[in-house]
Enzyme design. Sequence first.
Site, PDB file in Angstrom:
ATOM      1  N   ASP A  67       6.606  -7.056  -6.955  1.00 50.18           N
ATOM      2  CA  ASP A  67       6.717  -8.531  -6.885  1.00 50.18           C
ATOM      3  C   ASP A  67       6.795  -9.238  -8.086  1.00 50.18           C
ATOM      4  O   ASP A  67       6.738  -8.411  -9.216  1.00 50.18           O
ATOM      5  CB  ASP A  67       5.514  -9.143  -5.943  1.00 50.18           C
ATOM      6  CG  ASP A  67       4.252  -8.610  -6.538  1.00 50.18           C
ATOM      7  OD1 ASP A  67       4.305  -7.948  -7.581  1.00 50.18           O
ATOM      8  OD2 ASP A  67       3.288  -8.711  -5.692  1.00 50.18           O
ATOM      9  N   ASN A 136      -8.258 -11.087  -0.385  1.00 47.63           N
ATOM     10  CA  ASN A 136      -7.983 -11.443   0.804  1.00 47.63           C
ATOM     11  C   ASN A 136      -7.104 -10.634   1.647  1.00 47.63           C
ATOM     12  O   ASN A 136      -6.616 -10.831   2.796  1.00 47.63           O
ATOM     13  CB  ASN A 136      -7.183 -12.849   0.719  1.00 47.63           C
ATOM     14  CG  ASN A 136      -5.750 -12.737   0.177  1.00 47.63           C
ATOM     15  OD1 ASN A 136      -5.590 -11.659  -0.071  1.00 47.63           O
ATOM     16  ND2 ASN A 136      -4.811 -13.866   0.257  1.00 47.63           N
ATOM     17  N   HIS A 138      -4.407  -9.152   0.919  1.00 43.08           N
ATOM     18  CA  HIS A 138      -3.017  -9.106   0.936  1.00 43.08           C
ATOM     19  C   HIS A 138      -2.363  -7.851   0.101  1.00 43.08           C
ATOM     20  O   HIS A 138      -3.249  -7.018  -0.438  1.00 43.08           O
ATOM     21  CB  HIS A 138      -2.266 -10.030   0.104  1.00 43.08           C
ATOM     22  CG  HIS A 138      -2.626 -10.353  -1.324  1.00 43.08           C
ATOM     23  ND1 HIS A 138      -2.298 -11.349  -2.022  1.00 43.08           N
ATOM     24  CD2 HIS A 138      -3.029  -9.323  -2.065  1.00 43.08           C
ATOM     25  CE1 HIS A 138      -2.694 -11.116  -3.072  1.00 43.08           C
ATOM     26  NE2 HIS A 138      -2.969  -9.912  -3.457  1.00 43.08           N
ATOM     27  N   GLU A 143       1.213 -12.478   1.885  1.00 41.42           N
ATOM     28  CA  GLU A 143      -0.171 -13.368   2.096  1.00 41.42           C
ATOM     29  C   GLU A 143      -0.400 -13.345   3.452  1.00 41.42           C
ATOM     30  O   GLU A 143       0.258 -13.075   4.355  1.00 41.42           O
ATOM     31  CB  GLU A 143      -0.024 -14.657   1.560  1.00 41.42           C
ATOM     32  CG  GLU A 143       0.269 -14.557   0.064  1.00 41.42           C
ATOM     33  CD  GLU A 143      -0.877 -14.605  -0.869  1.00 41.42           C
ATOM     34  OE1 GLU A 143      -1.749 -13.744  -0.470  1.00 41.42           O
ATOM     35  OE2 GLU A 143      -1.194 -15.443  -1.719  1.00 41.42           O
TER      36      GLU A 143
HETATM   37  P1  PGA Z   1      -5.762  -6.806  -9.091  1.00 41.70           P
HETATM   38  O1  PGA Z   1      -4.931  -7.581  -8.087  1.00 41.70           O
HETATM   39  O2  PGA Z   1      -5.589  -5.603  -9.162  1.00 41.70           O
HETATM   40  O3  PGA Z   1      -5.786  -7.576 -10.232  1.00 41.70           O
HETATM   41  O4  PGA Z   1      -7.452  -6.988  -8.416  1.00 41.70           O
HETATM   42  C1  PGA Z   1      -4.612  -6.968  -6.918  1.00 41.70           C
HETATM   43  C2  PGA Z   1      -4.030  -7.775  -5.890  1.00 41.70           C
HETATM   44  O5  PGA Z   1      -4.050  -8.938  -5.774  1.00 41.70           O
HETATM   45  O6  PGA Z   1      -3.124  -7.225  -5.275  1.00 41.70           O
END
Ligand code: PGA
Length: 256
Positions: A67, A136, A138, A143
């Site tokens: 992304d 959350n 995702h 999302e």
């Molecule tokens: P993080 O992000 O590795 O910084 O916890 C993971 C995500 O939001 O997919």
Amino acid sequence: MLVEIFPDYETLSERAYELVATLIRRKPNCVLGFATGSTPLGLYRRLVEGYRRGELDFSKVVTFNLDEYVGLPPSHPQSYHHFMWANLFQHININPSNVHLPNGMVDDIEAHCDWYEEQIRRVDGIDLQILGIGPNGHLAFNEPGSSLGSRTRIKTLSRATRRANARFFGSEEAVPRHAITMGIGTIMEARRLLLLASGRAKARAVRAMLEGPISAMVSATIVQLHRYAHVLLDAEAASELAYNHHDGISEPFDVH
Ligand code: PGA
């Protein structure tokens, strides 16, 4: 699903390195899907060290990132382009023409997303997709509410995600509102998934992913349907699991 639980982040990262390094040695022209965020940093640091020790050759490796924020130029310090070059690509012998990330600055986002999918198809798909999970639930920027069959497209970031990423931008307001992200359908076509989760803040999402019902509201639950989903957790991320897989760790998949 193959779930392995490690005492801490460092041992989890070491295991992730072992798996990715094995694939690169067995298939020097492998196609790797990379993720950004804090979680894969331990893996990326080890990939750089492995390259410096002469154990790894990235010259034929092809990469696709999950992304990118819409509206951030590649040079922006918070863009995922910048993240990947600063934390991995500039330190290894990757061929820049083998590196792919969505471009958040294009005018025609839809055409760009189609082009991105086409690039993945052209190299016969992704061999191993590295994934994190959001608090959350995702996957990438898919999302809550994302179609489980979705392809690469633009998504509006949820409030929770913008709040979680505010730490990098100084404030929630400064976090971009949109991102281009591989879809759940795109991610599910990778031949293998390697999902990493560390820390207490991920424990509920991890429980939902592994033990909850499959739901578009928690896009990571889709990994339950993947044939080769390998999940690496540290003890904190695993702390809310009802079925704790501490003993009886099975053999890792044969990577070819
Ligand atoms: P993080 O992000 O590795 O910084 O916890 C993971 C995500 O939001 O997919």
